[in-house]
Design a protein around this motif. Structure first.
Motif, PDB file in Angstrom:
ATOM      1  N   LEU A 118       0.823  -1.209   0.000  1.00 33.67           N
ATOM      2  CA  LEU A 118       0.000   0.000   0.000  1.00 33.67           C
ATOM      3  C   LEU A 118       0.859   1.262   0.000  1.00 33.67           C
ATOM      4  N   LEU A 119       1.986   1.213   0.718  1.00 34.71           N
ATOM      5  CA  LEU A 119       2.916   2.344   0.716  1.00 34.71           C
ATOM      6  C   LEU A 119       3.433   2.591  -0.696  1.00 34.71           C
ATOM      7  N   ASP A 120       3.791   1.515  -1.382  1.00 37.04           N
ATOM      8  CA  ASP A 120       4.267   1.614  -2.761  1.00 37.04           C
ATOM      9  C   ASP A 120       3.171   2.162  -3.671  1.00 37.04           C
ATOM     10  N   LEU A 121       1.950   1.672  -3.504  1.00 35.66           N
ATOM     11  CA  LEU A 121       0.850   2.069  -4.385  1.00 35.66           C
ATOM     12  C   LEU A 121       0.507   3.541  -4.211  1.00 35.66           C
ATOM     13  N   ARG A 122       0.389   3.996  -2.966  1.00 34.28           N
ATOM     14  CA  ARG A 122       0.086   5.417  -2.745  1.00 34.28           C
ATOM     15  C   ARG A 122       1.174   6.311  -3.345  1.00 34.28           C
ATOM     16  N   GLY A 123       2.426   5.907  -3.143  1.00 36.11           N
ATOM     17  CA  GLY A 123       3.527   6.683  -3.705  1.00 36.11           C
ATOM     18  C   GLY A 123       3.465   6.729  -5.225  1.00 36.11           C
ATOM     19  N   ARG A 124       3.118   5.597  -5.847  1.00 34.47           N
ATOM     20  CA  ARG A 124       3.010   5.564  -7.308  1.00 34.47           C
ATOM     21  C   ARG A 124       1.933   6.529  -7.799  1.00 34.47           C
ATOM     22  N   ILE A 125       0.785   6.485  -7.137  1.00 41.34           N
ATOM     23  CA  ILE A 125      -0.319   7.349  -7.562  1.00 41.34           C
ATOM     24  C   ILE A 125       0.063   8.817  -7.418  1.00 41.34           C
ATOM     25  N   PHE A 126       0.680   9.181  -6.293  1.00 39.71           N
ATOM     26  CA  PHE A 126       1.056  10.575  -6.057  1.00 39.71           C
ATOM     27  C   PHE A 126       2.090  11.038  -7.078  1.00 39.71           C
ATOM     28  N   ARG A 127       3.132  10.222  -7.280  1.00 43.70           N
ATOM     29  CA  ARG A 127       4.187  10.611  -8.222  1.00 43.70           C
ATOM     30  C   ARG A 127       3.646  10.685  -9.647  1.00 43.70           C
ATOM     31  N   HIS A 128       2.818   9.700 -10.020  1.00 50.60           N
ATOM     32  CA  HIS A 128       2.311   9.666 -11.388  1.00 50.60           C
ATOM     33  C   HIS A 128       1.364  10.830 -11.657  1.00 50.60           C
ATOM     34  N   ALA A 129       0.533  11.164 -10.663  1.00 48.46           N
ATOM     35  CA  ALA A 129      -0.397  12.281 -10.844  1.00 48.46           C
ATOM     36  C   ALA A 129       0.359  13.588 -11.083  1.00 48.46           C
ATOM     37  N   GLN A 130       1.509  13.745 -10.455  1.00 45.96           N
ATOM     38  CA  GLN A 130       2.319  14.950 -10.675  1.00 45.96           C
ATOM     39  C   GLN A 130       2.958  14.944 -12.058  1.00 45.96           C
ATOM     40  N   ARG A 131       3.240  13.731 -12.595  1.00 46.26           N
ATOM     41  CA  ARG A 131       3.864  13.636 -13.916  1.00 46.26           C
ATOM     42  C   ARG A 131       2.892  13.920 -15.043  1.00 46.26           C
ATOM     43  N   LEU A 132       1.616  13.643 -14.811  1.00 48.89           N
ATOM     44  CA  LEU A 132       0.638  13.767 -15.889  1.00 48.89           C
ATOM     45  C   LEU A 132       0.535  15.210 -16.372  1.00 48.89           C
TER      46      LEU A 132
END
Length: 608
Positions: A118-132
Motif C-alpha cells: 500500500l505504501l508503494d501504491l500510494r507513492g506511485r499514484i502521487f508521483r504519477h499524478a504529478q507527472r501527468l
C-alpha cells in the motif's frame, strides 16, 4: 467589488452536474499493476504461504483426532489403558497450540507485506499524478484523483488485510478436508464432493452480478469525493452567491447514488449467503442420514461419522468467509481497475529519449521562436492557427487581446504544458520537445495570476524556485523584489507559515513572493500570465516595480488585460481569435489606428 468578481470567476470552475468520465483502462492494466506490486515481495509471500499451509494442517487435524479418540482411545480406556487417549489429547492440544502460534506469525508477516504494498501504491499514484500533463488535470477533477489514492486504496487494503487470509483459509480447508473425507470413507466423501457443483454455480452467479455493482459503487464513491472536494475548494463563491442549497441538492444526488450502489452490493451478498447456507445445510443433512445408515449396518464406525460431521461443518462454514472475501474482492478489483487506469495513463507531454542540453550563453535571455505552430485541443477546436513568431533574447513582449483570443494558450505552449499540434517551438534553436523537463524548467518559469503558495513558511515558498538556495540567497531575492519589508513585519518573519494557499497574506504579497521565487530560479525565459489582474492600485504598483527587477535582461512574455502592465514591454502583440493581428512597440501601436490604440484610449478614459 473585487471579491465579487473573483467569486464569480471561481464559481465557473465549480463542477457541473454531469461529472467527467472515468479514466479509460487499457486491457490487462489491472493484472500488470498487481504483478508489479507483488513482484518485489515474492519471497515473503512464499514464506507466508508456507506458514498458513502448516497452520491449516495443524488446525484440520482436530476432527480426525476426535475420531481416533472415540474409536480407539475410549475403548482402550475401558480396558484400563489410558495411554492412547492421553496421547490423542496431547496431540490435539499440541495441534491447537501450533495453529495459534502460526496464525499469529502469518498475520504479522502478511500485515507487513500489505503495508509495504500500500505504501508503494500510494507513492506511485502521487508521483504519477504529478507527472501527468496539464491537459489531463484540466479534463479530470482533482477529486477523482483523490478518490484513487484514498477510497480505492482503502478497498485494496481491506482485501489484503482480511480477504486474502479468508481465501487461503477456504482453499486450504477445502483441500485438506476433501482429502481426509475421501480417505476416511470414499462413499461419504463423494457425496460431500457432489455439493461443490451447486456451490460453484452460486459463487459464479454472485461474482458476475456483484462485479457490475462494485464498479458502479467505486464510480459513485469517486463522484461523492469529487463533489465534496470541489465544493470546499470553491467555498468562497458558494457562500458569496448563496449556492449552499443548490450544492446540497446536487450532493444529495451523488450521495444517494453511492448509497444505492452500496445497498445493491449488500443485497447481492445477502442473496449469496442465503443460497449457500441453504445448500450447505441440505447437503449436511443428507450426508448425516447416509452415514447413519452405514453405522447401523456396521460398515462405518461412529467416531468416523462424528469426525465426518465436524469436517462437513468446517467445510461449509467457510462459505460465509468466502462471501466476505468475494465482497472485498469485487470492491478491490473495481478499485484496482481504476487505479491501473490512472497509472497506465501516459503524459501527453513526454520526456525525450535522448535529451538535449541548452547551449551556454553569456546573457540572461534566450531566443524563443514559433515555427509554423498550430494548436487544437482534444475536442478538435483549433485555438491557434499556424503562425510564425520570433522573440529575441532579452526582449519583453506583452500579449494582449480579448478573453479567448489565445493568449494563455500561447503561454502554455511556451512553458510546454502542451505540445503544438503541428510545428516547432524552439529555445535558442532547440525544440522544446528535445529538452528534459528539468532542463526546460531551469530555462523557462511561469508566474500565474493565482501565485499559488503552499502551506509552509515564506522562506520555503520562495526557495521552491531553487531548492538548494541558502537562507541568505532567499532573503536577497526578497530584498531585490521589494518583499523584504513586509515579510520582516510578519509574526515570524521568513519563518511565518502562510497556511493553505497562502491565505495568511494578501494577494499582492503573494504575488511578490511568487516574483521572489522566480527571481531566485533565475530563468532565461519568464512568462507572466495575468500577474496583476487581481490587484488593487497600490498592490499593482508594488508588483510592477518587482516586475522591472525580475525582467531585467531576460526574455519575457507578459499576458495582460491591464494596459498599465504593458507599458514596461519592449513589444506588444495583439491577438484575436488565435491570430496575431498587431505587432509593434507600445508607442507605435498607441499612435496608430488599430485595436491596441482603441484599447489604450478606452483605458485612459477610464482613469479620468
Amino acid at each position: 467589488m473585487t471579491t465579487t468578481v473573483e467569486a464569480a470567476e471561481d464559481l465557473e470552475e465549480l463542477p457541473h452536474p454531469a461529472e467527467d468520465e472515468d479514466i479509460p483502462v487499457p486491457p490487462g492494466a489491472a493484472r500488470t499493476l498487481l504483478r508489479e506490486l507483488l513482484g518485489p515481495h515474492r519471497r515473503r509471500i512464499a514464506g507466508a504461504m508456507l506458514v498458513i499451509l502448516v497452520q491449516q494442517a495443524a488446525l484440520q487435524a482436530g476432527p480426525l483426532l476426535v475420531a481416533v479418540a472415540m474409536d480407539r482411545g475410549i475403548p482402550a480406556l475401558r480396558d484400563h489403558r489410558s495411554g492412547p487417549l492421553i496421547a490423542v489429547i496431547a496431540a490435539y492440544l499440541g495441534c491447537a497450540g501450533v495453529s495459534t502460534l502460526l496464525q499469529r506469525a502469518f498475520i504479522r508477516l502478511s500485515g507487513r507485506i500489505n503495508q509495504d504494498i500500500l505504501l508503494d501504491l500510494r507513492g506511485r499514484i502521487f508521483r504519477h499524478a504529478q507527472r501527468l500533463s496539464l491537459d489531463f488535470h484540466e479534463r479530470y477533477t482533482s477529486g477523482r484523483i483523490i478518490s484513487r489514492a484514498t477510497s480505492d486504496v482503502d478497498a485494496l487494503r481491506e482485501l489484503l488485510a482480511e480477504g486474502l487470509q479468508e481465501l487461503l483459509t477456504v482453499i486450504l480447508s477445502v483441500f485438506y478436508i476433501t482429502v481426509v473425507l475421501l480417505l476416511m470413507d470414499w462413499r461419504l466423501g463423494l457425496a460431500a464432493l457432489v455439493s461443490f457443483l451447486p456451490m460453484y454455480l452460486i459463487i459464479r452467479s454472485f461474482r458476475r452480478r456483484s462485479l457490475r455493482v462494485y464498479r458502479r459503487s467505486r464510480t459513485a464513491v469517486a463522484a461523492v469525493i469529487v463533489r465534496f472536494t470541489e465544493t470546499m475548494n470553491g467555498i468562497r463563491p458558494v457562500q458569496a452567491f448563496r449556492r449552499e442549497a443548490a450544492n446540497d441538492e446536487s450532493f444529495g444526488v451523488v450521495n444517494r447514488q453511492s448509497a444505492a450502489a452500496t445497498a445493491d452490493g449488500l443485497l447481492e451478498m445477502a442473496r449469496y449467503v442465503g443460497l449457500s447456507r441453504a445448500t450447505a445445510n441440505t447437503w449436511i443433512t443428507g450426508v448425516v442420514v447416509l452415514g447413519a445408515f452405514l453405522v447401523t449396518d456396521g460398515s462405518l464406525e461412529l467416531g468416523v461419522l462424528t469426525a465426518f460431521v465436524l469436517y462437513l461443518r468446517r467445510l461449509y462454514d467457510p462459505i460465509d468467509q468466502l462471501a466476505m472475501f468475494l465482497n472485498s474482492y469485487q470492491s478491490a478489483a473495481a478499485a484496482l481497475e481504476k487505479m491501473a487506469g490512472l497509472l497506465a495513463h501516459e503524459p501527453t507531454v513526454a520526456e525525450p529519449a535522448a535529451p538535449a542540453e541548452l547551449p551556454a550563453t553569456t546573457i540572461k535571455g534566450r531566443e524563443v521562436a514559433f515555427h509554423g505552430v498550430r494548436f487544437a485541443y482534444r475536442t478538435g477546436k483549433e485555438v491557434l492557427p499556424s503562425f510564425d513568431l520570433v522573440l529575441p533574447a532579452g526582449q519583453t513582449t506583452a500579449v494582449v487581446g480579448a478573453t479567448g483570443a489565445g493568449k494563455s494558450t500561447l503561454a502554455k505552449l511556451l512553458a510546454r504544458f502542451y505540445d503544438p499540434t503541428s510545428g516547432r517551438l524552439t529555445l535558442d534553436g532547440i525544440d522544446l520537445r528535445e529538452l528534459s523537463t528539468a532542463e526546460l524548467r531551469r530555462g523557462v518559469v511561469m508566474v500565474t495570476q493565482e501565485s499559488f503558495l503552499f502551506s509552509g513558511t515564506v522562506a520555503e515558498n520562495i526557495a521552491i524556485g531553487r531548492p538548494g538556495a541558502t537562507r541568505a540567497e532567499v532573503e536577497q531575492a526578497a530584498r531585490e523584489i521589494g518583499a523584504y519589508e513586509f515579510i520582516s513585519e510578519l509574526p515570524d518573519g521568513f519563518d511565518t507559515d502562510v497556511r493553505k494557499r497562502g491565505g495568511r497574506i494578501s494577494a499582492g504579497q503573494r504575488q511578490l513572493v511568487a516574483f521572489a521565487r522566480a527571481l531566485l530560479a533565475d530563468p532565461a525565459v519568464l512568462i507572466l500570465d495575468e500577474a496583476t489582474s487581481s490587484l488593487d492600485v497600490p498592490g499593482e504598483q508594488a508588483v510592477q516595480r518587482a516586475m522591472r527587477t525580475v525582467l531585467a535582461g531576460r526574455t519575457a512574455v507578459i499576458i495582460a488585460h491591464r494596459l498599465s502592465t504593458v507599458e514596461i514591454a519592449d513589444r506588444v502583440l495583439v491577438m484575436e481569435q488565435g491570430r496575431i493581428v498587431e505587432d509593434g512597440t507600445p508607442a507605435d501601436l498607441i499612435s496608430g489606428q488599430g485595436h491596441f490604440a482603441d484599447l489604450h484610449q478606452a483605458w485612459r478614459d477610464s482613469l479620468v
